[in-house]
Write a protein that holds these residues in place. Structure first.
Motif, short mmCIF file in Angstrom:
data_model
loop_
_atom_site.label_atom_id
_atom_site.label_comp_id
_atom_site.label_asym_id
_atom_site.label_seq_id
_atom_site.Cartn_x
_atom_site.Cartn_y
_atom_site.Cartn_z
N MET A 71 0.85 -1.20 0.00
CA MET A 71 0.00 0.00 0.00
C MET A 71 0.88 1.24 0.00
O MET A 71 1.94 1.27 0.62
CB MET A 71 -0.91 0.01 1.24
CG MET A 71 -1.90 1.17 1.28
SD MET A 71 -3.00 1.12 2.71
CE MET A 71 -1.88 1.61 4.02
N SER A 77 -2.79 3.70 -4.09
CA SER A 77 -3.49 2.44 -3.86
C SER A 77 -4.86 2.71 -3.26
O SER A 77 -5.14 3.80 -2.74
CB SER A 77 -2.68 1.55 -2.91
OG SER A 77 -2.62 2.13 -1.62
N VAL A 78 -5.72 1.69 -3.32
CA VAL A 78 -7.05 1.82 -2.72
C VAL A 78 -6.94 2.07 -1.23
O VAL A 78 -7.68 2.89 -0.66
CB VAL A 78 -7.89 0.56 -2.99
CG1 VAL A 78 -9.24 0.65 -2.31
CG2 VAL A 78 -8.08 0.35 -4.48
N GLY A 79 -6.00 1.38 -0.59
CA GLY A 79 -5.82 1.57 0.85
C GLY A 79 -5.42 2.99 1.19
O GLY A 79 -5.93 3.60 2.15
N SER A 110 -8.30 5.33 0.67
CA SER A 110 -9.23 5.18 1.79
C SER A 110 -8.74 5.97 3.00
O SER A 110 -9.53 6.63 3.69
CB SER A 110 -9.41 3.70 2.14
OG SER A 110 -9.91 2.98 1.03
N GLN A 130 -8.88 5.00 -9.35
CA GLN A 130 -9.51 4.32 -8.22
C GLN A 130 -10.68 3.45 -8.69
O GLN A 130 -11.33 3.75 -9.70
CB GLN A 130 -10.00 5.34 -7.20
CG GLN A 130 -8.89 6.20 -6.61
CD GLN A 130 -7.80 5.37 -5.97
OE1 GLN A 130 -8.08 4.39 -5.28
NE2 GLN A 130 -6.55 5.75 -6.21
N THR A 186 -15.17 2.89 -4.57
CA THR A 186 -15.12 1.84 -3.56
C THR A 186 -13.88 2.02 -2.70
O THR A 186 -12.75 2.07 -3.21
CB THR A 186 -15.09 0.45 -4.21
OG1 THR A 186 -16.28 0.27 -4.98
CG2 THR A 186 -15.03 -0.64 -3.15
N LEU A 187 -14.07 2.14 -1.39
CA LEU A 187 -13.00 2.25 -0.42
C LEU A 187 -12.89 0.96 0.37
O LEU A 187 -13.73 0.06 0.23
CB LEU A 187 -13.27 3.43 0.53
CG LEU A 187 -13.60 4.77 -0.13
CD1 LEU A 187 -13.97 5.80 0.93
CD2 LEU A 187 -12.43 5.27 -0.96
N THR A 188 -11.90 0.85 1.22
CA THR A 188 -11.73 -0.38 1.99
C THR A 188 -12.85 -0.57 3.01
O THR A 188 -13.23 -1.71 3.30
CB THR A 188 -10.37 -0.40 2.70
OG1 THR A 188 -10.24 0.78 3.51
CG2 THR A 188 -9.24 -0.45 1.70
N ARG A 189 -13.39 0.53 3.55
CA ARG A 189 -14.41 0.42 4.58
C ARG A 189 -15.74 1.05 4.18
O ARG A 189 -16.65 1.15 5.00
CB ARG A 189 -13.93 1.08 5.88
CG ARG A 189 -12.68 0.44 6.48
CD ARG A 189 -12.23 1.21 7.70
NE ARG A 189 -13.24 1.25 8.74
CZ ARG A 189 -13.27 2.15 9.73
NH1 ARG A 189 -12.35 3.10 9.78
NH2 ARG A 189 -14.22 2.11 10.64
N LEU A 204 -19.99 -2.96 4.30
CA LEU A 204 -19.13 -1.79 4.45
C LEU A 204 -19.69 -0.85 5.52
O LEU A 204 -20.90 -0.80 5.74
CB LEU A 204 -18.99 -1.06 3.12
CG LEU A 204 -18.37 -1.88 1.99
CD1 LEU A 204 -18.44 -1.12 0.67
CD2 LEU A 204 -16.92 -2.25 2.32
#
Length: 237
Positions: A1, A37-39, A42, A140, A161-164, A201
């Motif tokens: 990440m 990165s997505v992380g 987020s 993203q 779309t996020l991790t949470r 989520l």
């Protein structure tokens, strides 16, 4: 990440504020040449950043803190009576998922929406190039959520779309009076809340709320809600 400590940020010169007439604003951008990165995206979202095309940004005004990041905690959200009626009115809509792109149906709907609802804003007059740079470009994970009445496209939500959670980046819809009772903008948020719940989520991120901005008033109708204040998410019931 991606390590946030390694990111480079750039602040813009002062420019006219998009939300408060007469105010000057500054914006902080992540270097658009950096692969995020997505992380990391987020994490940036948790720090109040948003995405517009390839650009990830947040307000960076020295004398004003009017822009407050808001998100809806899915587990505790309770739809109001009015919101439940809006859900019921739109039960006949068909929902589809699409990869972000530009076509005639999207651009026609977007054009009518901007011309009717935001002719006084930065996105007027709408162009295809603007549509692509604002809603299609970017690295993203993102979907266009399409809302159909029979075979007619009447609304589109651009959703990251996020991790949470999910991030409600933008929604545009048919501004015709015949659809006014459907409250399509509100329904799009309610649908995305339900989608967060379906996917397990925690949050739906709604971007910024400015108390004095009339066009943002709808956001505080979703309760409870969390406000990002002094770096901490505060639950507001």
């Amino acid at each position: 990440m991606t390590d946030l400590k390694e990111l480079h940020f750039f602040a813009t010169p002062e420019h006219n504020c998009s939300y408060i007439e007469g105010n000057k604003a500054k914006t902080l951008f992540v270097d658009p040449q950096t692969s995020i990165s997505v992380g990391a995206f987020s994490q940036l979202s948790d720090l109040g950043f948003r995405r517009s095309g390839k650009h990830i940004y947040r307000p960076h005004c020295e004398q004003c803190q009017a822009c407050i990041s808001v998100r809806i905690p899915v587990a505790t959200f309770k739809a109001s009576k009015t919101q439940r009626r809006i859900i019921s009115r739109n039960k006949d809509l068909v929902i589809k998922h699409a990869t972000p792109h530009c076509n005639d149906d999207y651009f026609d709907l977007y054009t009518r929406y901007i011309n009717e609802r935001h002719a006084d804003g930065d996105m007027y007059p709408p162009t295809r190039e603007q549509f692509v740079s604002f809603l299609v470009d970017g690295d993203q994970p993102c979907e266009f959520i399409e809302y159909y009445l029979e075979d007619t496209l009447i609304a589109v939500s651009v959703t990251d779309t996020l991790t949470r959670g999910l991030s409600a980046t933008y929604t545009f819809y048919d501004p015709s009076p015949e659809f006014s009772k459907r409250s399509l903008g509100t329904f799009a948020i309610l649908w995305q809340i339900a989608e967060c719940e379906r996917l397990g989520l925690d949050y739906l991120y709604l971007g910024y709320w400015v108390q004095s901005c009339r066009k943002m008033k709808y956001k505080i109708g979703f309760r409870p809600m969390e406000f990002l204040i002094d770096g901490q998410w505060i639950l507001i019931r």
